[in-house]
Scaffold this motif. Structure first.
Motif, short mmCIF file in Angstrom:
data_model
loop_
_atom_site.label_atom_id
_atom_site.label_comp_id
_atom_site.label_asym_id
_atom_site.label_seq_id
_atom_site.Cartn_x
_atom_site.Cartn_y
_atom_site.Cartn_z
N LEU A 125 -8.33 3.63 -14.10
CA LEU A 125 -7.82 3.06 -12.86
C LEU A 125 -6.38 3.53 -12.65
O LEU A 125 -5.54 3.40 -13.54
N PRO A 126 -6.05 4.06 -11.48
CA PRO A 126 -4.67 4.52 -11.25
C PRO A 126 -3.69 3.34 -11.27
O PRO A 126 -3.84 2.39 -10.51
N ARG A 127 -2.70 3.41 -12.14
CA ARG A 127 -1.65 2.40 -12.17
C ARG A 127 -0.42 2.88 -11.41
O ARG A 127 0.30 2.09 -10.83
N GLU A 139 0.83 -1.21 0.00
CA GLU A 139 0.00 0.00 0.00
C GLU A 139 0.86 1.25 0.00
O GLU A 139 0.61 2.19 -0.76
N ARG A 140 1.89 1.26 0.86
CA ARG A 140 2.75 2.44 0.96
C ARG A 140 3.46 2.73 -0.37
O ARG A 140 3.49 3.87 -0.86
N GLN A 141 4.06 1.68 -0.97
CA GLN A 141 4.80 1.88 -2.22
C GLN A 141 3.87 2.32 -3.35
O GLN A 141 4.23 3.18 -4.16
N TYR A 142 2.70 1.73 -3.41
CA TYR A 142 1.75 2.08 -4.48
C TYR A 142 1.28 3.52 -4.35
O TYR A 142 1.32 4.30 -5.31
N ALA A 159 -0.32 9.52 -11.89
CA ALA A 159 0.72 9.68 -12.90
C ALA A 159 0.41 8.86 -14.14
O ALA A 159 0.62 9.30 -15.27
N VAL A 160 -0.09 7.63 -13.94
CA VAL A 160 -0.42 6.74 -15.05
C VAL A 160 -1.77 6.10 -14.74
O VAL A 160 -1.96 5.55 -13.65
N GLU A 205 4.14 0.37 -9.60
CA GLU A 205 3.04 0.39 -10.57
C GLU A 205 2.16 -0.83 -10.33
O GLU A 205 2.66 -1.93 -10.07
N LEU A 206 0.86 -0.64 -10.43
CA LEU A 206 -0.11 -1.71 -10.19
C LEU A 206 -1.11 -1.80 -11.32
O LEU A 206 -1.76 -0.79 -11.65
N GLU A 207 -1.24 -2.97 -11.90
CA GLU A 207 -2.31 -3.24 -12.87
C GLU A 207 -3.32 -4.15 -12.18
O GLU A 207 -3.14 -5.37 -12.12
#
Length: 277
Positions: free
Chosen positions: A146-148, A99-102, A157-158, A108-110
């Motif tokens: 959706l935020p990646r 959670e913190r890194q995302y 950002a993406v 980046e998370l898909e």
């Protein structure tokens, strides 16, 4: 799925796919590689391979797995060491570091619906480029947004792009379906209960989960097994994943098996005894 680190080596010599150690099995995985990793929660996690990969120091990994373990177990150990650049997952709970890194823009998370993720892996391993599904129609899964990846200030950002949507006649009614692309990866890391020297595998109960699908999607599949047997010892009907999908096998023996969250009911007998004492 776009990959970066392309695998350069394949099977071990001949049809015997056994390698001596987990370290040897993962030695050629480069920084920037893409990995499909079996496991569901902490069930069926290829921990010996993950720890061996951690020891190599590779980073910039793109990992496809149902989830990312917990802070000190499963894929969480790679995440905590900043080795993972991108996760493609369907569930991202149970890991505060994730959670913190995302949310801070480091990861980046898909995010992908669970059934869709399984089918994307299966399709990739079957040579199917894409497929249509109703899952996600009318949501950001199909419409995009959706935020990646986030900026450190919390702005997006993406974001995920919109996906093609088509209408098909189903049981006499027009229904919308979203197009999902298949997933293939450079490597797959999986855990099985039993394997033979040809790579045929048997999983234990629910520890099978995503592992056969991850194995199919990986161009080079590395399997850790608790017990190694000779070819022919596994009956054909007892094989859950045929060796054609497996390139390396390493025997790891008995391994620690953790539970994410243990929930029990109060002991009724003890409670009754306490009331009468």
């Amino acid at each position: 799925m776009t990959t970066t680190g392309r695998a350069t080596t394949g099977t071990t010599t001949g049809i015997d796919k056994v390698v001596a150690s987990a370290s040897e099995a993962v030695a050629d995985i480069p920084s920037g590689a893409s990995l499909a990793v079996g496991g569901f929660g902490l069930c069926g996690t290829p921990m010996a391979l993950i720890e061996a990969l951690l020891a190599t120091g590779v980073d910039g990994l793109s990992v496809v797995s149902n989830n990312c373990g917990v802070e000190d177990w499963g894929l969480g150990v790679l995440l905590g060491a900043r080795r993972i650049a991108k996760m493609t997952s369907s569930y991202v709970g149970e890991n505060k570091e994730f959670e913190r890194q995302y949310l801070s823009g480091e990861l980046e998370l898909e995010l992908t619906p669970q059934g869709t993720l399984g089918e994307k892996l299966r399709a990739g391993g079957s040579g199917i480029a894409a497929f249509y599904t109703q899952t996600g129609v009318g949501t950001q899964v199909a419409e995009g947004g959706l935020p990646r990846r986030y900026h450190p200030d919390g702005t997006v950002a993406v974001a995920s792009p919109p996906k093609p949507v088509a209408t098909f006649d189903v049981e006499g009614e027009p229904r919308e379906f979203v197009l999902e692309e298949a997933i293939t990866t450079d490597y797959a890391l999986i855990h099985a209960e039993v394997g033979d020297r040809h790579g045929n595998l048997r999983f234990h109960a629910s520890a099978r989960n995503f592992s056969p699908l991850a194995a199919m999607a990986g161009r080079i599949c590395i399997a850790q097994v608790e017990r190694l047997v000779e070819p022919g010892e596994l009956a054909p009907d007892d094989i859950h994943l045929p060796g054609v999908f497996v390139h390396r096998v390493v025997e790891v023996g008995d391994v620690e098996k953790r539970i994410e969250r243990r929930t029990t009911r109060p002991d009724a007998t003890a409670a009754a005894a306490e009331r009468t004492s």
